[in-house]
Design an enzyme around this catalytic site. Structure first.
Site, PDB file in Angstrom:
ATOM      1  N   GLU A   1     -46.189  15.869 -60.022  1.00 19.13           N
ATOM      2  CA  GLU A   1     -45.664  15.938 -61.522  1.00 19.13           C
ATOM      3  C   GLU A   1     -45.251  14.501 -61.825  1.00 19.13           C
ATOM      4  O   GLU A   1     -44.657  14.029 -61.009  1.00 19.13           O
ATOM      5  CB  GLU A   1     -44.473  16.727 -61.283  1.00 19.13           C
ATOM      6  CG  GLU A   1     -44.240  17.197 -63.004  1.00 19.13           C
ATOM      7  CD  GLU A   1     -43.105  18.090 -63.189  1.00 19.13           C
ATOM      8  OE1 GLU A   1     -42.550  18.882 -62.159  1.00 19.13           O
ATOM      9  OE2 GLU A   1     -42.769  18.421 -64.171  1.00 19.13           O
TER      10      GLU A   1
ATOM     11  N   GLY B   1     -34.373  14.612 -58.760  1.00 22.75           N
ATOM     12  CA  GLY B   1     -33.655  15.266 -57.689  1.00 22.75           C
ATOM     13  C   GLY B   1     -34.535  16.019 -56.758  1.00 22.75           C
ATOM     14  O   GLY B   1     -34.179  16.055 -55.337  1.00 22.75           O
TER      15      GLY B   1
ATOM     16  N   MET C   1     -38.553  18.788 -56.468  1.00 20.64           N
ATOM     17  CA  MET C   1     -39.955  19.112 -57.025  1.00 20.64           C
ATOM     18  C   MET C   1     -39.981  20.307 -56.363  1.00 20.64           C
ATOM     19  O   MET C   1     -40.210  20.629 -55.331  1.00 20.64           O
ATOM     20  CB  MET C   1     -40.815  17.988 -56.706  1.00 20.64           C
ATOM     21  CG  MET C   1     -42.174  18.205 -57.393  1.00 20.64           C
ATOM     22  SD  MET C   1     -42.070  18.602 -59.168  1.00 20.64           S
ATOM     23  CE  MET C   1     -43.390  19.441 -59.452  1.00 20.64           C
ATOM     24  N   GLU C   2     -40.477  21.138 -57.456  1.00 18.69           N
ATOM     25  CA  GLU C   2     -40.857  22.659 -57.156  1.00 18.69           C
ATOM     26  C   GLU C   2     -42.410  23.038 -56.665  1.00 18.69           C
ATOM     27  O   GLU C   2     -42.958  24.204 -56.998  1.00 18.69           O
ATOM     28  CB  GLU C   2     -40.685  23.595 -58.444  1.00 18.69           C
ATOM     29  CG  GLU C   2     -41.715  23.277 -59.774  1.00 18.69           C
ATOM     30  CD  GLU C   2     -41.180  22.311 -60.699  1.00 18.69           C
ATOM     31  OE1 GLU C   2     -40.278  21.210 -60.257  1.00 18.69           O
ATOM     32  OE2 GLU C   2     -41.677  22.266 -61.959  1.00 18.69           O
ATOM     33  N   ASN C   3     -43.132  22.130 -56.034  1.00  4.13           N
ATOM     34  CA  ASN C   3     -44.322  22.356 -55.521  1.00  4.13           C
ATOM     35  C   ASN C   3     -44.398  23.812 -55.106  1.00  4.13           C
ATOM     36  O   ASN C   3     -43.523  24.197 -54.204  1.00  4.13           O
ATOM     37  CB  ASN C   3     -44.780  21.351 -54.382  1.00  4.13           C
ATOM     38  CG  ASN C   3     -44.195  19.995 -54.908  1.00  4.13           C
ATOM     39  OD1 ASN C   3     -44.647  19.403 -55.856  1.00  4.13           O
ATOM     40  ND2 ASN C   3     -43.473  19.410 -53.965  1.00  4.13           N
TER      41      ASN C   3
ATOM     42  N   HIS D   1     -32.657  25.395 -58.940  1.00  5.53           N
ATOM     43  CA  HIS D   1     -33.401  25.304 -59.792  1.00  5.53           C
ATOM     44  C   HIS D   1     -34.998  25.167 -59.568  1.00  5.53           C
ATOM     45  O   HIS D   1     -35.782  25.722 -60.017  1.00  5.53           O
ATOM     46  CB  HIS D   1     -32.972  23.913 -60.402  1.00  5.53           C
ATOM     47  CG  HIS D   1     -33.842  23.429 -61.468  1.00  5.53           C
ATOM     48  ND1 HIS D   1     -33.409  23.518 -62.765  1.00  5.53           N
ATOM     49  CD2 HIS D   1     -34.897  22.515 -61.368  1.00  5.53           C
ATOM     50  CE1 HIS D   1     -34.392  22.752 -63.459  1.00  5.53           C
ATOM     51  NE2 HIS D   1     -35.311  22.275 -62.846  1.00  5.53           N
ATOM     52  N   GLU D   2     -35.106  24.574 -58.330  1.00  4.23           N
ATOM     53  CA  GLU D   2     -36.423  24.536 -57.674  1.00  4.23           C
ATOM     54  C   GLU D   2     -37.034  25.947 -57.450  1.00  4.23           C
ATOM     55  O   GLU D   2     -38.119  26.295 -57.812  1.00  4.23           O
ATOM     56  CB  GLU D   2     -36.689  23.592 -56.543  1.00  4.23           C
ATOM     57  CG  GLU D   2     -36.140  22.317 -56.650  1.00  4.23           C
ATOM     58  CD  GLU D   2     -36.528  21.353 -58.075  1.00  4.23           C
ATOM     59  OE1 GLU D   2     -37.778  21.664 -58.311  1.00  4.23           O
ATOM     60  OE2 GLU D   2     -35.466  20.702 -58.680  1.00  4.23           O
TER      61      GLU D   2
ATOM     62  N   HIS E   1     -38.105  27.781 -60.738  1.00  6.76           N
ATOM     63  CA  HIS E   1     -39.158  27.365 -61.059  1.00  6.76           C
ATOM     64  C   HIS E   1     -40.440  28.202 -60.562  1.00  6.76           C
ATOM     65  O   HIS E   1     -41.348  28.416 -61.187  1.00  6.76           O
ATOM     66  CB  HIS E   1     -39.520  25.877 -60.779  1.00  6.76           C
ATOM     67  CG  HIS E   1     -39.164  24.911 -61.702  1.00  6.76           C
ATOM     68  ND1 HIS E   1     -39.302  24.966 -62.984  1.00  6.76           N
ATOM     69  CD2 HIS E   1     -38.496  23.622 -61.319  1.00  6.76           C
ATOM     70  CE1 HIS E   1     -38.530  23.908 -63.574  1.00  6.76           C
ATOM     71  NE2 HIS E   1     -38.062  23.244 -62.829  1.00  6.76           N
TER      72      HIS E   1
HETATM   73  N1  0A1 Z   1     -39.862  19.277 -62.008  1.00  9.93           N
HETATM   74  C1  0A1 Z   1     -38.880  18.743 -61.190  1.00  9.93           C
HETATM   75  C2  0A1 Z   1     -38.426  17.363 -61.620  1.00  9.93           C
HETATM   76  C3  0A1 Z   1     -39.433  16.201 -61.544  1.00  9.93           C
HETATM   77  C4  0A1 Z   1     -40.247  15.742 -62.350  1.00  9.93           C
HETATM   78  C5  0A1 Z   1     -40.823  14.579 -62.197  1.00  9.93           C
HETATM   79  C6  0A1 Z   1     -41.045  13.974 -60.857  1.00  9.93           C
HETATM   80  O1  0A1 Z   1     -41.775  13.063 -60.838  1.00  9.93           O
HETATM   81  C7  0A1 Z   1     -42.280  12.103 -61.819  1.00  9.93           C
HETATM   82  C8  0A1 Z   1     -40.242  14.708 -59.834  1.00  9.93           C
HETATM   83  C9  0A1 Z   1     -39.561  15.789 -60.072  1.00  9.93           C
HETATM   84  C10 0A1 Z   1     -37.760  19.470 -61.605  1.00  9.93           C
HETATM   85  O2  0A1 Z   1     -37.502  19.899 -62.603  1.00  9.93           O
HETATM   86  O3  0A1 Z   1     -36.698  19.585 -60.565  1.00  9.93           O
HETATM   87 ZN    ZN Z   2     -37.008  21.641 -63.205  1.00  9.64          ZN
END
Ligand code: 0A1
Ligand code: ZN
Length: 888
Positions: A125, A265, A267-269, A301-302, A305
């Site tokens: 992301e 912080g 990432m929600e992979n 949070h993750e 998601h």
């Molecule tokens: N989606 C994640 C946050 C996130 C966004 C961008 C990143 O790299 C550019 C990494 C993490 C969240 O909301 O926790």
């Molecule tokens: Zn998020």
């Protein structure tokens, strides 16, 4: 000066993809210098799209092979530039086979595939997947993924990707493989792989339905004594989402992996969340109560998601708040619910509002102001902002306030019923909320389209004869870049009225029958009057209860009214807010007195009001601590037309020392009353006690005598947990008297001791840097000296943040040194980071956002520093966008 023009992307230009992707098969041969990636993609034409070409994005990768439907494509059959690969005249059904090579070890951006401590990680992301292979790397293209990982078994004993492990085994030459299949369609930004030497804590967990799932928390060796809290938080999250929203974990396996090299912080992979170690690792020796709370909310949070973001995702990146605002709202509710009582909930709410005001209000008033759903961007990574996240969450909370608990749940249910498995928009969410409740929420869209923090002005009049109390509300919103005129918002304003005894009185609106002690007024016009009937006594209004909308409320309260609310309001938010208003009023008066060289003094009403709160045993310690915490220097600056950091610091410190002087006995008592002997527990009750105790300690050293300073020193030496240890150290380093020579030797010794004790704990050493970066004694030269310390590294984002960001953002009196040395340091660091990690560099660039708010002499120096960065060669889009907007 040579400043490049950034290319802007607009929301209005959205075009559906020319081709959909059904399946993606990937094979990775992992080598740090050259990872080989073979990708097979099956695609079909989207006949509804205006885009006729087959468009793939790619960045910083070497294209080795390209085959379409089994035939090698010659260079003339496609066009390729630094950003995209375009095939014109592709047939309707396409199978593409692409081979790429990646130098992961050279990737310092922490986006795409990169190496950290010898292990492989990915971050896709927002647009990192295109650094792995050529792909229609946009969130509305959802596909099924199968991933084969191959690598040296000794170096990479663990091979992880999304979904389920379907096969694994050994290969020649000491290598092995693992094959993963994700049963759910997903956009490419949710792809992940991890490979390396890691160990895990794992548990089987039974869902409400009876289905059993495997939960794992993966960390580097030596950290298994710090994973329990993350595991507990994960289990709590799973249960909470089942109970509160009826949402079940859809996978058989859910993994969390921690890395110390991470831009954000976490990432929600899908099924393979990757976390910054900061939000995973904790035990009482190394982590504070705040760290524990942070872990709980980020793990939540993750996890949340998985439904709000993954099952239902965003059509395009302008819709980012669709998943982020909603998921922040969900994690805030989760943490609030987990405390298990109303005061705990309120404390969490106040803390969240504080973050909003401290960070988002300034953003909304500065050069990077943008709507919750932005209309344009140069670099999407710059839009992972407090506006999209925190204001976005406030917008979701307003649906909750307007529709009620049941109504909101109905809206959520309809949202999933309609959109599960799809990529949708903020409008789709709003429509689901409206349709499920038979409500017209058309005007509510303005919360998504208009930037800036609205102001709500309240006027009240009481008619004793008619027994009516009329509240007149008007709204306005300051202009922001590109938005000169704003239309009225749909604002829920929660109101109560309090009588002279401090009791809520029952409220009935003219023309309505319902009676309640809190009424949600719906302000939709520029100006509106609300008449309460049967009001038979004088009252004090308690307006914007629970912070019912992200606005600035203006009401001309007298000091006596504020003290009354602080003593009695049944709404904890407004009660706290009354104390903040009293404190802010005094702070601003004192700043002006400092500037005029007048004598400083603090009035008795204020001191007594705080004394009463401090000593009120009916109030939770956590709540008392919040009241005792004065508005920050940043918040005071926001209230001033021209912010003068030195006078602000002097004025705020004066309030602290004066309170310390007058409340000494009360503070000592609060200190003694809130000791938490015995085994450490991070629960809200114990954390609240520690917070109040340590707040008292920090005040006590502001008016020090030998005994109070010794109290801090002893607490440092005898502390059995990091919360108490760091609080003592912070009290010793951050009090006004730290500026005097007294005790400087002790402080040096303690700092040296702390370093030695925790040298091997990176997250603790981050704290050690931050404590020094934010101390009133630390000037630019000392920051430079700390940058030379062997433990400092610019390439580790946590470390860079712990020193440089902390100094630039949280030590305003020193950063804004009159000679501009702080700004010079800032520009050097932005330029250095730009080469290593543009995302992190762009975040640091934001420290100058409010440069037009400072005195003329500072402005000139700040502008020069911004221009210096803007004129730098090879500036990333990320930094370029921020500094260009600041200078516009
Ligand atoms: N989606 C994640 C946050 C996130 C966004 C961008 C990143 O790299 C550019 C990494 C993490 C969240 O909301 O926790
Ligand atoms: Zn998020």
């Amino acid at each position: 000066m040579n400043i490049a023009t950034p290319v802007t992307i607009y929301r209005k230009d959205y075009v559906a993809p020319g081709f959909w992707v059904d399946t993606v098969e990937m094979g990775f041969d992992l080598h740090p210098q050259r990872t080989h990636v073979a990708t097979r993609i099956t695609m079909r034409r989207n006949h509804d799209s205006a885009e006729k070409d087959l468009v793939l994005f790619g960045e910083d990768i070497k294209l080795l092979q390209l085959r379409m439907n089994g035939v090698n494509l010659k260079k003339s059959a496609y066009s390729l530039n630094k950003e995209r690969l375009v095939i014109s005249n592709a047939p309707d059904q396409v199978t593409l086979e692409i081979e790429t090579a990646i130098a992961a070890d050279k990737n310092t951006t922490m986006s795409g595939l990169y190496v950290s401590n010898g292990n492989f990680f990915t971050q896709c992301e927002a647009e990192g997947f295109r650094k792995i292979t050529y792909f229609p790397d946009r969130p509305d293209v959802m596909a099924s993924y199968t991933v084969m990982l191959r690598g040296d078994k000794k170096l990479y004993p663990v091979l992880l990707s999304n979904g389920n492990l379907i096969e694994q085994g050994d290969l020649d030459d000491g290598r092995h493989y693992a094959k993963w299949e994700d049963p759910f369609k997903k956009p490419s930004y949710l792809f992940a792989l991890v490979a390396g030497k890691l160990v895990c804590q794992e548990e089987k967990y039974k869902l409400k339905s009876g289905r059993q799932v495997l939960l794992q928390v993966w960390v580097e060796e030596g950290n298994l004594d710090k994973t329990q809290h993350a595991m507990d938080s994960l289990k709590n999250s799973i249960r909470w989402d089942e109970e509160r929203f009826g949402l079940e974990l859809d996978l058989d396996r859910f993994m969390i992996v921690a890395t110390s090299d991470f831009n954000m912080g976490a990432m929600e992979n899908k099924g393979l969340n990757i976390f910054n170690t900061k939000y995973v690792l904790a035990n009482s020796r190394v982590a504070t109560d705040t760290d524990y709370a942070g872990i709980e909310s980020v793990v939540g949070h993750e996890y949340f998601h998985n439904w709000t973001g993954n099952r239902v995702t965003c059509r395009d990146w302008f819709q980012l708040s669709l998943k982020e605002g909603l998921t922040v709202f969900r994690d805030q509710e989760f943490s609030g619910d987990l405390v298990g009582n109303e005061t705990g909930r309120a404390v969490k709410r106040i803390e969240d509002v504080r973050v909003l005001r401290q960070l988002q209000f300034p953003e909304d008033a500065g050069p990077m102001a943008h709507p919750v759903r932005p209309d344009s961007f140069v670099e999407i990574n710059n839009f992972y902002t407090v506006t999209v996240y925190e204001k976005g969450s406030e917008v979701v909370r307003m649906y909750y306030t307007l529709l009620g608990h049941e109504g909101f749940r109905k809206g959520m249910d309809l949202y999933f019923q309609r959109h599960d498995g799809h990529a949708v928009t903020c409008d789709d969410f709003r429509t689901a909320m409206a349709d499920a409740n038979g409500r017209d929420l058309k005007q509510f869209e303005r919360w998504y389209s208009q930037a800036g923090t609205p102001h709500v002005k309240a006027h009240a009049s009481y008619d004793a004869n008619a027994k009516t109390y009329t509240l007149n509300l008007s709204q306005s919103c300051p202009k922001t870049a590109g938005q000169a005129k704003k239309l009225p918002f749909h604002i829920p304003v929660a109101v109560g009225l309090i009588d002279a005894e401090g009791n809520d009185i029952p409220l009935q609106l003219q023309g309505e029958s319902a009676i309640a002690t809190t009424k949600i007024l719906e302000l939709k016009e520029a100006q509106q009057s609300f008449v309460f009937i049967n009001i038979d006594r004088e009252v004090t209004p308690s307006i914007l209860r629970n912070f019912s909308a992200p606005v600035i409320l203006e009401y001309d309260y007298s000091d006596e009214q504020l003290a009354h609310l602080l003593a009695h309001d049944s709404d904890p938010f407004c009660r706290w807010e009354a104390g903040q208003r009293l404190a802010m009023r005094r702070s601003l008066n004192l700043v002006s007195a400092v500037q005029k060289g007048e004598a400083l003094s603090l009035d008795d009403l204020f001191i007594q009001a705080l004394r009463k709160t401090l000593n009120d045993q009916h109030l939770d310690p956590a709540f008392r601590e919040l009241v005792l915490t004065l508005p920050s220097e940043v918040m005071i600056a926001e209230e001033m037309a021209i912010a003068d950091p030195h006078s602000i610091h002097t004025a705020r410190q004066f309030v602290r020392t004066t309170l310390a002087q007058h409340l000494k006995a009360d503070l000592l008592q609060a200190y003694q009353d809130n000791l938490t002997p015995g085994k450490y527990s991070p629960d809200a009750q114990s954390a609240g006690k520690r917070a109040l105790k340590n707040c008292a300690l920090a005040y006590l050293v502001e008016w020090p005598d030998a005994a109070t300073y010794a109290l801090a020193h002893t607490q440092y030496q005898e502390a059995e947990n990091m919360t108490d240890r760091i609080a003592a150290l912070s009290a010793m380093l951050h009090c006004s008297s730290a500026l005097d020579k007294a005790h400087s030797k002790t402080r040096k010794q303690v700092l040296a001791h702390f370093y030695k004790e925790f040298e091997s704990e990176a997250l603790v050493i981050d704290k050690w840097f931050t404590l020094q970066a934010t101390a009133p004694t630390t000037d630019v030269e000392q920051v430079r000296a700390l940058m030379q310390h062997k433990a400092f590294s610019m390439s580790n984002p946590n470390r860079a943040r712990s020193l440089i960001f902390a100094f630039c953002n949280a030590n305003p009196a020193r950063f804004h040194a009159a000679d501009g040395s702080g700004y010079a340091l800032w520009s050097e660091c932005v330029i250095a980071l730009n080469k290593l990690n543009p995302q992190v560099a762009a975040r640091l660039s934001r420290s100058m956002d409010r440069w037009t708010k400072y005195p003329k002499a500072n402005q000139a120096l700040m502008k020069a520093a911004l221009q210096k960065v803007a004129a730098t060669k090879k500036l990333s889009k990320d930094v370029l966008e921020v500094v260009t907007k600041a200078l516009a």
